[in-house]
Write a protein that holds these residues in place. Structure first.
Motif, PDB file in Angstrom:
ATOM      1  N   THR A 194     -32.334  26.959   7.948  1.00 26.03           N
ATOM      2  CA  THR A 194     -32.585  25.800   8.772  1.00 26.03           C
ATOM      3  C   THR A 194     -31.710  25.001   9.778  1.00 26.03           C
ATOM      4  N   GLY A 195     -30.850  25.279  10.130  1.00 28.46           N
ATOM      5  CA  GLY A 195     -29.551  25.028  10.891  1.00 28.46           C
ATOM      6  C   GLY A 195     -28.314  25.632  10.799  1.00 28.46           C
ATOM      7  N   GLU A 196     -27.232  25.037  11.431  1.00 29.92           N
ATOM      8  CA  GLU A 196     -26.085  25.692  11.171  1.00 29.92           C
ATOM      9  C   GLU A 196     -25.439  24.790  10.369  1.00 29.92           C
ATOM     10  N   VAL A 197     -24.488  25.008   9.484  1.00 34.80           N
ATOM     11  CA  VAL A 197     -23.822  24.113   8.572  1.00 34.80           C
ATOM     12  C   VAL A 197     -22.194  24.381   9.065  1.00 34.80           C
ATOM     13  N   PHE A 198     -21.937  23.511   9.075  1.00 36.93           N
ATOM     14  CA  PHE A 198     -20.162  23.791   8.620  1.00 36.93           C
ATOM     15  C   PHE A 198     -19.631  23.258   7.224  1.00 36.93           C
ATOM     16  N   ILE A 199     -18.671  24.314   7.504  1.00 38.82           N
ATOM     17  CA  ILE A 199     -17.971  24.124   5.743  1.00 38.82           C
ATOM     18  C   ILE A 199     -16.416  24.199   5.744  1.00 38.82           C
ATOM     19  N   ALA A 200     -15.557  22.438   5.300  1.00 39.74           N
ATOM     20  CA  ALA A 200     -14.304  22.498   5.604  1.00 39.74           C
ATOM     21  C   ALA A 200     -13.768  23.883   4.263  1.00 39.74           C
ATOM     22  N   TRP A 201     -12.759  24.324   4.721  1.00 34.05           N
ATOM     23  CA  TRP A 201     -12.036  25.481   3.275  1.00 34.05           C
ATOM     24  C   TRP A 201     -12.164  25.062   2.545  1.00 34.05           C
ATOM     25  N   ASP A 202     -11.171  23.597   1.851  1.00 35.06           N
ATOM     26  CA  ASP A 202     -11.203  22.928   1.228  1.00 35.06           C
ATOM     27  C   ASP A 202     -12.517  22.521   0.614  1.00 35.06           C
ATOM     28  N   ALA A 203     -13.117  22.880   1.054  1.00 35.39           N
ATOM     29  CA  ALA A 203     -14.689  22.483  -0.167  1.00 35.39           C
ATOM     30  C   ALA A 203     -15.221  23.892  -0.052  1.00 35.39           C
ATOM     31  N   VAL A 204     -14.929  25.022  -0.066  1.00 38.11           N
ATOM     32  CA  VAL A 204     -15.320  26.411  -0.578  1.00 38.11           C
ATOM     33  C   VAL A 204     -14.903  26.584  -1.661  1.00 38.11           C
ATOM     34  N   THR A 205     -16.274  26.846  -2.893  1.00 32.43           N
ATOM     35  CA  THR A 205     -14.581  27.242  -4.223  1.00 32.43           C
ATOM     36  C   THR A 205     -15.667  28.961  -4.660  1.00 32.43           C
ATOM     37  N   ALA A 206     -16.499  29.789  -3.463  1.00 38.48           N
ATOM     38  CA  ALA A 206     -16.751  30.900  -3.513  1.00 38.48           C
ATOM     39  C   ALA A 206     -17.321  31.844  -1.895  1.00 38.48           C
ATOM     40  N   GLY A 207     -16.939  32.705  -1.979  1.00 38.99           N
ATOM     41  CA  GLY A 207     -17.626  32.933  -0.347  1.00 38.99           C
ATOM     42  C   GLY A 207     -17.409  34.381  -0.285  1.00 38.99           C
ATOM     43  N   LYS A 208     -18.719  35.713  -0.304  1.00 40.09           N
ATOM     44  CA  LYS A 208     -18.950  36.575  -0.433  1.00 40.09           C
ATOM     45  C   LYS A 208     -20.138  37.479   0.840  1.00 40.09           C
ATOM     46  N   PRO A 209     -18.833  38.469   1.447  1.00 43.05           N
ATOM     47  CA  PRO A 209     -20.361  38.942   2.624  1.00 43.05           C
ATOM     48  C   PRO A 209     -21.847  39.116   2.310  1.00 43.05           C
ATOM     49  N   VAL A 210     -22.430  39.376   2.349  1.00 46.13           N
ATOM     50  CA  VAL A 210     -23.730  40.155   2.054  1.00 46.13           C
ATOM     51  C   VAL A 210     -24.533  41.236   2.881  1.00 46.13           C
ATOM     52  N   PRO A 211     -25.335  41.986   2.213  1.00 46.37           N
ATOM     53  CA  PRO A 211     -26.569  42.857   3.277  1.00 46.37           C
ATOM     54  C   PRO A 211     -27.183  41.790   3.564  1.00 46.37           C
ATOM     55  N   ASP A 212     -27.910  42.532   4.908  1.00 46.67           N
ATOM     56  CA  ASP A 212     -28.499  42.335   5.613  1.00 46.67           C
ATOM     57  C   ASP A 212     -29.935  42.133   4.775  1.00 46.67           C
ATOM     58  N   ALA A 213     -30.533  40.419   5.312  1.00 46.65           N
ATOM     59  CA  ALA A 213     -31.811  40.505   4.999  1.00 46.65           C
ATOM     60  C   ALA A 213     -32.986  41.784   4.756  1.00 46.65           C
ATOM     61  N   PRO A 214     -33.654  41.727   3.817  1.00 48.02           N
ATOM     62  CA  PRO A 214     -34.522  42.954   3.883  1.00 48.02           C
ATOM     63  C   PRO A 214     -36.221  42.528   4.946  1.00 48.02           C
ATOM     64  N   PRO A 215     -36.588  43.295   5.397  1.00 49.08           N
ATOM     65  CA  PRO A 215     -38.008  43.188   6.578  1.00 49.08           C
ATOM     66  C   PRO A 215     -38.177  42.116   5.914  1.00 49.08           C
ATOM     67  N   ARG A 216     -39.407  41.326   6.602  1.00 49.71           N
ATOM     68  CA  ARG A 216     -40.531  40.923   6.000  1.00 49.71           C
ATOM     69  C   ARG A 216     -41.515  41.568   5.911  1.00 49.71           C
ATOM     70  N   ARG A 217     -42.428  40.723   4.606  1.00 51.43           N
ATOM     71  CA  ARG A 217     -43.730  41.786   4.114  1.00 51.43           C
ATOM     72  C   ARG A 217     -44.814  41.941   4.823  1.00 51.43           C
ATOM     73  N   ARG A 218     -45.215  42.584   5.164  1.00 55.28           N
ATOM     74  CA  ARG A 218     -46.826  42.286   6.287  1.00 55.28           C
ATOM     75  C   ARG A 218     -47.488  41.343   5.658  1.00 55.28           C
ATOM     76  N   PRO A 219     -48.437  40.080   6.218  1.00 54.91           N
ATOM     77  CA  PRO A 219     -49.151  39.070   5.099  1.00 54.91           C
ATOM     78  C   PRO A 219     -50.283  40.011   4.513  1.00 54.91           C
ATOM     79  N   ARG A 220     -50.462  39.954   3.552  1.00 51.06           N
ATOM     80  CA  ARG A 220     -51.599  40.133   2.514  1.00 51.06           C
ATOM     81  C   ARG A 220     -52.868  39.747   3.287  1.00 51.06           C
TER      82      ARG A 220
END
Length: 79
Positions: free
Chosen positions: A50-76
């Motif tokens: 939905t857009g870019e989000v700036f997050i100040a370090w003092d507001a961060v409670t958790a964070g980690k890298p995650v794998p790439d999103a799975p490919p989107r499925r074809r519409p039925r």
């Protein structure tokens, strides 16, 4: 065993990596899932669907890298 902070995990992942960040907002917590576009002394910027989000370090409670999103499925197709 040393425990990494969310900031150190996100900095180690670097810009261009996909990550999830949990952070404080008025009234509770929320998450941002997307690509890290900037890391600076004040915080990080995550490009979400939905857009870019700036997050100040003092507001961060958790964070980690995650794998790439799975490919989107074809519409039925309609029956």
């Amino acid at each position: 065993m040393t425990s990494q902070t969310p900031e150190s995990r996100l900095r180690a992942a670097g810009t261009g990596s996909r990550a999830v960040v949990r952070y404080r907002i008025e009234g509770g917590l929320t998450d941002a899932l997307g690509t890290i576009t900037a890391l600076d002394p004040a915080g990080c910027t995550i490009a979400t669907r939905t857009g870019e989000v700036f997050i100040a370090w003092d507001a961060v409670t958790a964070g980690k890298p995650v794998p790439d999103a799975p490919p989107r499925r074809r519409p039925r197709s309609a029956p």
